[in-house]
Design an enzyme around this catalytic site. Sequence first.
Site, PDB file in Angstrom:
ATOM      1  N   ASP A 206      49.550  37.231  33.299  1.00  0.00           N
ATOM      2  CA  ASP A 206      48.460  36.514  33.964  1.00  0.00           C
ATOM      3  C   ASP A 206      48.875  35.057  34.119  1.00  0.00           C
ATOM      4  OD1 ASP A 206      45.873  35.768  34.994  1.00  0.00           O
ATOM      5  OD2 ASP A 206      44.996  37.433  33.866  1.00  0.00           O
ATOM      6  N   GLY A 229      52.657  33.924  34.992  1.00  0.00           N
ATOM      7  CA  GLY A 229      53.257  33.981  36.312  1.00  0.00           C
ATOM      8  C   GLY A 229      52.241  34.138  37.423  1.00  0.00           C
ATOM      9  N   PHE A 231      51.270  36.644  40.522  1.00  0.00           N
ATOM     10  CA  PHE A 231      51.568  37.998  41.010  1.00  0.00           C
ATOM     11  C   PHE A 231      51.872  38.053  42.495  1.00  0.00           C
ATOM     12  CE2 PHE A 231      46.688  38.850  40.617  1.00  0.00           C
ATOM     13  CZ  PHE A 231      46.423  38.123  41.761  1.00  0.00           C
ATOM     14  N   HIS A 249      40.171  44.314  44.334  1.00  0.00           N
ATOM     15  CA  HIS A 249      38.877  44.083  44.988  1.00  0.00           C
ATOM     16  C   HIS A 249      38.550  42.593  45.120  1.00  0.00           C
ATOM     17  CE1 HIS A 249      36.052  44.090  41.172  1.00  0.00           C
ATOM     18  NE2 HIS A 249      36.997  43.182  41.094  1.00  0.00           N
TER      19      HIS A 249
END
Length: 339
Positions: A206, A229, A231, A249
């Site tokens: 995360d 990091g 994503f 979502h």
Amino acid sequence: MSQADPAAIGAAVRQVLGDSLGYLNAAALRVAVRFDVADQLSDGPKTPAELAEHSGANAEHLHRVLRYLATRNVFREDETGAFHLTTASSLLRSDSPISMRQVIMLLTDDVYWRPAGKLDDTVANGTTAFPDIFGKPLFEYLVDDEERGKLFHTGLDSLSSTEHGGVAAKYDFPETGTVVDVAGGLGGLLHAVLTRNPGLHGILFDQESVVRDHQTDPALDGRWETMPGDFFASVPAGGDIYLLKRILHDWNDADSVRILRSCRAAMSDNGRVLIIDTVIPPGNDPHPSKLSDLAMMIVFDGKERTEDELAELLAAADLKLNRVIPTSGSLSIVEAIVS
């Protein structure tokens, strides 16, 4: 219309009026949490005057809110005017095994409340009004506002804590290998997976601000590591299972494909991506995904998706939808493999 049943018309009028004031349901729940009503009732029923004395609320106004919540089975008022806990209000206690306090405080906070009031502008413009209200997109705003960032992550963790066990139990994880929890927050799902599958190693991935102060359960020493990091740039390589729980979502289709491509680039040809979200069913029946879809629209520019829409996203990232596994709650596990 002239031939319609007057009783049906009356019921429809009451429904529309009630729905128009539906925002007061959320406001009333926030009052109950803010003034610690459920905690105060944990040792027995109390009158609004007694509750107000300990919480600093106005007794008359508090009574009117609780009286309304009692019509929705959140609290119960007896013939003496005292209020009791119900199954629903017991979830508002701070010591509840499944506490919804932080969830309610998050979902009724300005970060949701104010964009909801601009839903008509969102529909007109095709994009969330959040940056217009707060000056920047949600995730950038949360980095800069430490208090709201903490509320966001603890609130979502509280919500997720009701779901982790059901997800971990429903999927047949391999006996050995590495599970990467992508944007896994406080790591509740990864903890549940590793606890049930002692041969697995886990990576909680995360933003640096999220994993910086993370404390690992001593029972999982040697089987758990954290990595910071982005994503969109990359995710840890070499994983056998990549978890995306309530992640896609939050994002529009183009950004969701970018996240999936990061996973595809990092995984082996035998790897799996598990998208854990609600899947919108066809038809007009109520389903939690349809309400959640509006929440994603107002705050994130995200969306809940149908099975076909998820398959299209996966195909654009060189992945293939393999199967959809329902869980005991509203979430499904969408398993993707290399196409």
